[in-house]
Design a protein around this motif. Sequence first.
Motif, PDB file in Angstrom:
ATOM      1  N   ASP A 100      42.842  25.990  35.130  1.00 50.75           N
ATOM      2  CA  ASP A 100      43.174  25.069  36.216  1.00 50.75           C
ATOM      3  C   ASP A 100      42.030  24.101  36.518  1.00 50.75           C
ATOM      4  N   TYR A 104      39.018  20.260  32.300  1.00 49.70           N
ATOM      5  CA  TYR A 104      39.676  20.731  31.080  1.00 49.70           C
ATOM      6  C   TYR A 104      39.759  19.614  30.014  1.00 49.70           C
ATOM      7  N   SER A 105      40.015  18.412  30.473  1.00 50.08           N
ATOM      8  CA  SER A 105      40.236  17.304  29.514  1.00 50.08           C
ATOM      9  C   SER A 105      38.990  16.925  28.715  1.00 50.08           C
ATOM     10  N   THR A 131      41.003  26.990  21.691  1.00 51.15           N
ATOM     11  CA  THR A 131      42.130  27.789  22.221  1.00 51.15           C
ATOM     12  C   THR A 131      41.687  29.230  22.463  1.00 51.15           C
ATOM     13  N   GLY A 151      50.821  26.569  29.859  1.00 53.43           N
ATOM     14  CA  GLY A 151      50.006  25.377  30.141  1.00 53.43           C
ATOM     15  C   GLY A 151      48.877  25.226  29.143  1.00 53.43           C
ATOM     16  N   ARG A 155      48.511  22.071  26.578  1.00 58.41           N
ATOM     17  CA  ARG A 155      47.337  21.202  26.602  1.00 58.41           C
ATOM     18  C   ARG A 155      46.575  21.250  25.263  1.00 58.41           C
ATOM     19  N   CYS A 156      46.463  22.459  24.709  1.00 56.59           N
ATOM     20  CA  CYS A 156      45.783  22.554  23.412  1.00 56.59           C
ATOM     21  C   CYS A 156      46.547  21.795  22.326  1.00 56.59           C
ATOM     22  N   ILE A 158      48.450  19.124  22.853  1.00 58.05           N
ATOM     23  CA  ILE A 158      48.243  17.691  23.100  1.00 58.05           C
ATOM     24  C   ILE A 158      46.866  17.254  22.601  1.00 58.05           C
ATOM     25  N   PHE A 159      45.837  18.093  22.906  1.00 59.49           N
ATOM     26  CA  PHE A 159      44.481  17.746  22.476  1.00 59.49           C
ATOM     27  C   PHE A 159      44.371  17.740  20.956  1.00 59.49           C
TER      28      PHE A 159
END
Length: 564
Positions: A100, A104-105, A131, A151, A155-156, A158-159
């Motif tokens: 959270d 993170y980005s 990851t 989540g 996100r992993c 997308i990255f």
Amino acid sequence: MDTPQKIEPQEILASRTSFYEQATRFVRWLVIAIVILTYAFIAPNEFWELSWLIVSALVYNIGMHIPVMLKQKWFVSKPLMIGIDNVFTLSLLYLTGGADSPYYSILVFMLISAGFWWGTPAVFIVSAGQTAGILAVSALLGQFNPIHLTGIALRCLIFTCVGLYAARLTRAERNERVNLSKISVQIDQERQRLLALINNMVDAVLVVSKEGRIILHNQMALHMMGNQKIADQSINELLRLTDAKNRPVEFNQIQKSATGSVKRRDLGLKMPDGSLINIEVNLTPYIVAQGDKEDNKGFVMVVRDITREKTLEQQQEEFISVASHELRTPVAIAEANISTALLPAYASDNKDTLRMMNQAHRNIKFLGDIITDLTTLSKAEQDILDVDLDPIDAGAFIEQIKSDHKEEAAAKNLEIKTEYPAVLAPVLSSEYRVKEILHNFVTNAIKYTKKGSVTISAKYAENPKDGIIFGVTDTGIGIASADQKKIFTKFFRSEDFRTRETGGTGLGLYIVKKLADRLNGEVWFESELNQGSTFYLRVPPYSQLKKDHSKVVVAETKSFFGSL
């Protein structure tokens, strides 16, 4: 010259990626600044832990700017940089909320770096490591539930896609950089080879702009100009050229005539020590292709010291001149005596004696012709061949040439003809020298023609102001294409066995070329093997040479009044 160093394309590529390393340092500083400005509000309970983490990051990033540390390959290695960045980010996430965390980005920067430096495989490896690290952080924080796992996976993914996209965008750039680096190495090596080549030449080589400034030069050029700095200097100030009369000659005077390659052997060069040497200058336009067009950027100038050659040529010319002069009198006396001995009043009744006397007479005449040729050649090459100018009636003139060779042609059963228009304006030239040239053409035509005819012609040039063109056409053996470029050179005789059946020195056509130049005219020919040849002489209406100006005036006056 130093030996060219071998440069590997990978090394060039590595040096050219330094800008990206600088970019990652900038991003690292930006991330640290953002964290410093925000971490007290996002995770106040972990203030000291985050402070120590930020200090560690500051120390490492400051080390990236210290020259001593930059020399340590392990310290600036890409795997270490990406590893430390990932550890920093995962530690930051652990202290600020795990999956959270608003930080993170930051992970996406490591994936982009991996994609840029190593491509697609590195993206998957780094993504898998990130990851695993996120899952470990989530497990430690008790966030191991389906919502968080979904989540994290999203996100992993997308990255990872962002990293793969970066790898794809940079793949073409990496390939282009490698190709460019290879081309750069090849160009550098070729340049080094070219410089080594021209620096080892015994001739001076200069590349000169159209404005007369020196762009490139070799060591010999430096020597000729006194070993001073000559790059970007005016060639007229450094290369002090003179003509045969010791008058200054500027580069522009040679350049004006350089529509193609120009070769001059009549120039001198004043050396830095004050001595004068004879030189040969070859000037060739420096053409650069620009699309469909060609642009003349300047000239390549090769300067060669021919002092020794000129001395030898002068000695040779002097020898020929003296020898031919000294031989002329005894040969003439011998020829006259043998001619007298062959007269009926003196001739012997012994057939063998007559045969030997006739043979001796022919050879004496042949020797006399050679001496005459050598005398003419010597005067022509020393530019001291004098001429008398008189009006020449072309029609009557070639009829006289025909008459002179009528018996010679009849002896070989050849027909000799003339062709010319009814009216031809006279030209002011040397009747004796023009006749000498045409006699040579006709003699050769008869010599190399076994059957058929020889035609002597005269006509106006395409532009009547250019004078009259005389021609001699035969139906003889012709000239092979391989021999045609050498036909007017000194001592050249064709290897065709048919030309070897007759004697000759190989000087005739060379002398013809020299005589035509002296008359301000020109000679050329058209020929096809086994199909005959045509030799041409163009005689201008009057000589435009400075040395003949007064003679032209005298000849025109004499022609107008009939006598002086």
